[in-house]
Design an enzyme around this catalytic site. Structure first.
Site, PDB file in Angstrom:
ATOM      1  N   ASP A 508       0.880  -1.325   0.172  1.00 26.82           N
ATOM      2  CA  ASP A 508       0.347   0.286  -0.104  1.00 26.82           C
ATOM      3  C   ASP A 508       0.881   0.894  -0.082  1.00 26.82           C
ATOM      4  O   ASP A 508       1.763   1.425   0.212  1.00 26.82           O
ATOM      5  CB  ASP A 508      -0.884  -0.200   1.142  1.00 26.82           C
ATOM      6  CG  ASP A 508      -2.408   1.218   1.179  1.00 26.82           C
ATOM      7  OD1 ASP A 508      -2.246   1.933   0.239  1.00 26.82           O
ATOM      8  OD2 ASP A 508      -3.060   1.520   2.361  1.00 26.82           O
ATOM      9  N   GLU A 511       2.417   4.711  -4.529  1.00 29.26           N
ATOM     10  CA  GLU A 511       2.734   6.152  -5.403  1.00 29.26           C
ATOM     11  C   GLU A 511       4.256   6.598  -5.464  1.00 29.26           C
ATOM     12  O   GLU A 511       4.091   7.108  -6.848  1.00 29.26           O
ATOM     13  CB  GLU A 511       1.715   6.869  -4.929  1.00 29.26           C
ATOM     14  CG  GLU A 511      -0.032   6.510  -5.438  1.00 29.26           C
ATOM     15  CD  GLU A 511      -0.135   5.342  -3.841  1.00 29.26           C
ATOM     16  OE1 GLU A 511      -1.050   4.830  -4.682  1.00 29.26           O
ATOM     17  OE2 GLU A 511       0.100   6.362  -2.918  1.00 29.26           O
ATOM     18  N   ASP A 672      -9.102   2.576  -2.712  1.00 26.87           N
ATOM     19  CA  ASP A 672     -10.567   3.598  -1.177  1.00 26.87           C
ATOM     20  C   ASP A 672     -11.137   4.162  -1.811  1.00 26.87           C
ATOM     21  O   ASP A 672     -11.343   5.332  -2.426  1.00 26.87           O
ATOM     22  CB  ASP A 672      -9.220   4.477  -0.966  1.00 26.87           C
ATOM     23  CG  ASP A 672      -7.912   3.851   0.733  1.00 26.87           C
ATOM     24  OD1 ASP A 672      -7.826   2.937  -0.065  1.00 26.87           O
ATOM     25  OD2 ASP A 672      -7.195   4.391   0.759  1.00 26.87           O
TER      26      ASP A 672
END
Length: 990
Positions: A508, A511, A672
């Protein structure tokens, strides 16, 4: 973190003296930086290409910010070969320096890679521009066979000004698949299509190749069908808005970004590949092609149809790199996707258990919560394959630790081993930011080892780049470091030794995400920034038709016998999606000089909530050039690490930020999302998109992540997700619990849907084997299988699993029916999964189907043969240990065909396998079996649909007495067959 007291663990983990010296030096460099911030410099200074520029008096180069006067290029020094051609491109006039320095000398290489793939690469002859290294994405070698004479794709060009276009050999009179000639494009200048955003103008269509700006455009057929170019949640749906039929066009920005699933904005991943499904209304036939621009730079990709134009267009605007195009001829959509896979790599082999049901939430506070959750699932009879933990697992939010109070290592190890004894699995989260030690007494080995081995991203001055995530100030792995794989592997191995004996990993925040901009920890007081505190968090949002003020927080569908649905309609259409205004992504405050062209990053500056663009990687790479590949590189490194930690078994990874070739290393969840009916619908286009991107193991957070769900939404979502590849229920901290046992109707819906999913596991497994071996998409848009039916081109409320299973979910609250289209225009017999009854479908239009709560419509295509698990078990292992059944759905001509791939479901690399072929015609079903894998389970039941009542049935030439026939469904059922699937079998009826 779980503290380790054993002496040998102390020696392994604590190397404080050597670390202290090294870290002190890095801190000193950081302090020096804070005293002289100009050390960072302007990102625009990272290259030395091009021409001298006029100065604006401040020492900063001046750019024209307009491509009108850009001269384009002239082709010369042409050399043709057996595999293609090379040539030189020379700037055709004075440099325009629109958004960077024009590069005077380019090289073009054209390679006929195969009969269906054409490679066109345009790069600076000096090789100074960033090019994606082969170590990150391995590309095909030059072909050893010449395809210049038989490739279906032809490269055509004009020398002055240089332009190229790609045509089909098989359809030479058609409009080119890609055409950069200005004569083919609309006349310019074209005013902004968003009046408030001047950058949406098209000032001209020259080929522009500058150190910080590349531009190329192609004409497209008016209003053609474009799919891909994500990652995105598009308000237009799976089919992209190209500016016709009332659309406003698309600006697809590629800049990886941590954001809760936005609409029409850049988000977690970047995939510059599109599929065009081109329909010829005159002939009534369609063909597909694809285009990949393999470039990691931040970019805007425009899809637009200017007013009064007879053509549509695509324009690429990139802030670095080279033009590395691959063209794919199809001609089917599935073939385009497979051809793309042959270039960037086919998807990883999935373990069979990965297709089970996964359960997670942010807010399982301790091991006891996990244990209770597993027990409740079993008590409710809802199959649970994998229990997950979010960041609650960590000590002080630090990766590779466990909380010593809530998740003590010994207790966690016992829990995970109990799962394993029941053939269940465990997956923890790994965030990307690694906490730094805050003082000399703070001991955290993953950070220390990384400093020792020099694996963290740096500031330009050599000091550590310090962002901020959950644990406070953090460093970030430098995936280009030569030591990162060993450090990363060691961290995972040590984690297993303190009790976290995982079966797979969840990646997670990659990015990468940062809660601040720039290196905010440089020179800071580390002890002053405490880890995040979630105490007191309250979640208030609910789905669209649930009024929590009136009905309270339960989310129930009924309270005291009264419906809680506040919507007055039971429409079966999807919610209206509101499109943000183009250019509304915070244009104010974007630094137009770094880089000069400001892509439409929806949050504004490129360093917002991520790393600064001049953060530095090993090899001298700037974050500006490699940002979009960060997630991919973590996925590859983690995949290789897990192979080492769990040898001989297939890794299972799910990750958030992706880039081309990520599917070789990971699956993906859709981020999300929200507990809204709108997002129930939107997750379908996400699953379809990622089939194009060769990341087929994909799914959404079932029942929604953000806000609170309610009973009805969760009921429908648990059904829908049972028919997509990755099936996980997950929600946010402090939100209403949404495990499927919380409401009896949801539990019932889950049991029904999971039973169907587990029955279909051999089919799913075969589809994914075909994906890993040949790149074929397991989940398909309806028009992939029925390409000449225009009414299907925009359908994204239904989908096909493979070619043979049609799924039509309810997507709106309060509905008891659903409208769905049955492809084939009456030429295909669709049969109900549950009853086997043929559907009386409307040809070319919607058919209304009953859809009571806890029921999802699933239909079987004719001319199919599906190997199934006859007795779905509680786990995938138990299911695979049981007998098989075979479901054959004949077409009007009495034929059917199907295949199955079988192996042990876990070995890596894949070991022996067996391929089965099922073929029915003229009252005979033949089963062919090839391979070295031994299938111990027998085929016990064969069901054939579409049969006229037979007078006799034989198996292997001998009469069968134990068969039944149902007149209403034309259904022949042969039971207790005990067929050995390692051999050849014939069933006949007459």
């Amino acid at each position: 973190m779980q503290m380790i007291s054993e002496a040998h663990h102390q020696r392994r983990y604590y190397r404080s003296h050597r670390f202290t010296v090294m870290f002190s030096l890095l801190l000193l460099l950081g302090v020096l930086y804070t005293l002289a911030p100009t050390v960072w410099g302007d990102v625009s200074q990272r290259a030395t290409l091009g021409n001298k520029l006029a100065s604006n008096g401040t020492g900063t180069p001046s750019y024209s910010m307009n491509v009108t006067d850009c001269p384009g290029y002239t082709l010369g020094s042409l050399h043709e070969s057996d595999i293609g051609l090379t040539a030189q491109l020379t700037l055709a006039g004075p440099a325009c320096n629109a958004f960077g320095r024009d590069i005077s000398n380019l090289t073009i290489e054209v390679t006929y890679q195969s009969q269906s793939t054409l490679h066109v690469k345009i790069y600076d002859t000096a090789n100074q521009q960033f090019t994606i290294p082969e170590s990150v994405i391995e590309r095909p070698a030059a072909p050893k066979t010449s395809y210049t004479g038989n490739s279906d794709l032809l490269f055509n060009f004009d020398a002055a000004p240089f332009a190229f276009w790609v045509t089909r050999r098989s359809d030479p009179g058609a409009m080119p698949l890609f055409d950069t000639r200005t004569s083919s494009l609309p006349p310019t200048p074209i005013p902004p299509f968003n009046a408030s955003d001047p950058s949406t103008a098209f000032d001209g269509f020259p080929l522009v190749f500058e150190d910080q700006y590349l531009q190329v455009a192609s004409a497209l057929p008016y209003g053609t069908n474009i799919y891909g170019l994500g990652e995105v949640i598009a308000s237009s749906g799976f089919r992209r808005d190209i500016g016709t039929d009332g659309g406003v066009g698309t600006i697809q920005t590629h800049w990886a970004r941590d954001v809760a699933d936005p609409i029409d904005q850049n988000m977690y991943g970047s995939h510059p590949i599109y599929v065009e499904h081109r329909y010829n209304a005159t002939t009534g036939k369609a063909s597909a092609s694809g285009v990949l621009l393999l470039n990691a730079a931040g970019s805007d990709i425009f899809l637009q149809t200017p007013p009064n134009s007879k053509v549509s267009l695509i324009e690429y605007r990139l802030i670095g790199g080279i033009m590395d195009f691959y063209f794919f001829s199809g001609p089917s959509d599935a073939e385009v996707i497979a051809q793309y896979g042959s270039v960037i790599g086919y998807p990883m082999w999935q373990p069979a258990w990965g297709f089970g049901f996964h359960l997670c939430r942010w807010g399982y506070h301790n091991v006891s919560d996990d244990i209770e959750n597993v027990a409740q699932m079993r008590a409710a009879g809802i199959p649970l394959e994998v229990q997950w933990n979010d960041i609650d697992l960590y000590h002080a939010f630090r990766d590779f630790t466990t909380d010593p109070v809530n998740f003590p290592g010994d207790e966690l190890r016992t829990f995970i081993r109990d799962l394993a004894e029941n053939n269940q699995h465990y997956i923890p989260i790994t965030d990307v930011g690694i906490a730094i030690t805050v003082n000399s007494t703070d001991i955290y080995d993953p950070f220390t080892r990384g400093v020792e081995e020099d694996v963290w991203i740096k500031n330009p001055d050599g000091s550590l780049y310090l962002g901020q995530v959950w644990p406070g100030y953090t460093v970030y792995p430098d995936w280009f470091s030569e030591n990162i794989l060993s450090v990363w592997t060691e961290a995972f191995r040590n984690w297993t030794e303190i009790g976290v004996e995982f079966s797979g990993i969840w990646l997670d925040m990659n990015e990468p995400s940062s809660f601040c901009s720039d290196s905010c920890g440089t020179g800071a007081n580390y002890s002053a920034l405490a880890p995040m505190n979630m105490a007191g968090t309250v979640v208030t949002g609910y789905p669209e038709c649930y009024n929590e003020t009136k009905w309270g927080p339960s989310g129930n569908m009924t309270i005291n016998g009264t419906s809680t649905n506040s919507c007055t309609t039971s429409s079966t259409t999807t919610s209206t999606v509101v499109k943000r205004g183009v250019g509304a992504g915070g244009e104010k405050g974007v630094n137009l000089n770094s880089p000069p062209y400001a892509i439409h990053n929806a949050i504004g500056s490129l360093n917002r909530n991520t790393l600064a663009t001049n953060a530095t990687h090993s090899g001298g790479y700037a974050e500006l050039d490699v940002h979009n590949m960060f997630g991919l590189m973590e996925e590859k490194t983690t995949h290789l690490a897990i192979q080492s930690v769990i040898p001989g078994k297939r890794p299972f990874l799910i990750s958030r930020s992706t880039f081309p070739s990520a599917g070789k290393w990971t699956g993906h969840w859709l981020g999300d999302n929200y507990s809204k009916w709108q997002y129930l619908y939107l997750n379908i286009q996400g699953v379809l998109q990622f089939q194009i991107y060769q990341i087929p193991m994909v799914g959404a957070d079932t029942c929604g992540f953000n806000d609170n769900t309610d009973e009805e939404l969760c009921n429908r979502w648990m059904q829908l997700s049972a028919f997509v590849p990755f099936y996980r229920n997950h929600n946010t901290y402090a939100a209403l619990p949404q495990e499927p046992y919380r409401w009896e109707s949801v539990a019932n819906a889950s049991r029904i849907a999971i039973a169907a999913r587990y029955s279909l596991l051999p089919y799913w497994y075969t589809l994914f084997a075909n994906s890993s071996m040949a790149g074929l998409p397991p989940v398909r848009a309806l028009f992939y299988e029925f390409p000449d039916e225009p009414e299907l081109f925009t359908v994204d409320t239904q989908w096909l699993v493979g070619s043979d299973i049609l799924v039509t979910p309810v997507l709106t609250p309060g509905a008891t029916t659903v409208d769905g289209i049955f492809p084939g225009r009456g030429s295909v017999i669709w049969r109900d999964w549950y009853t086997h009854a043929a559907v009386n479908a409307t040809s070319g239009g919607n058919t209304t189907l009953d859809a009571p709560i806890s029921y999802i419509n699933v239909h079987i295509r004719d001319n199919s043969a599906l190997l199934l698990h006859q007795e779905p078990g509680y786990t995938i292992y138990e299911t695979r240990e049981g007998p098989y059944s075979l479901l054959v759905s004949l077409n009007a001509a009495g034929t059917a065909f199907g295949t199955a791939y079988v192996d042990d479901g876990i070995s890596f690399p894949p070991g022996p396998s067996r391929s089965l072929t099922f073929q029915a015609a003229k009252g005979t079903l033949k089963i062919e079996s090839k391979g070295e894998y031994t299938i111990l389970q027998k085929l016990e039941t064969i069901t054939v649909l579409g049969v006229q009542k037979p007078s006799q049935v034989s198996l292997q030439g001998s009469p069968v007495k134990g068969w039944t026939y149902k007149e209403a469904t034309e259904e022949l059922v042969v039971s207790n067959t005990s067929v050995n699937l390692d051999g050849q079998t014939t069933l006949a009826w007459k």
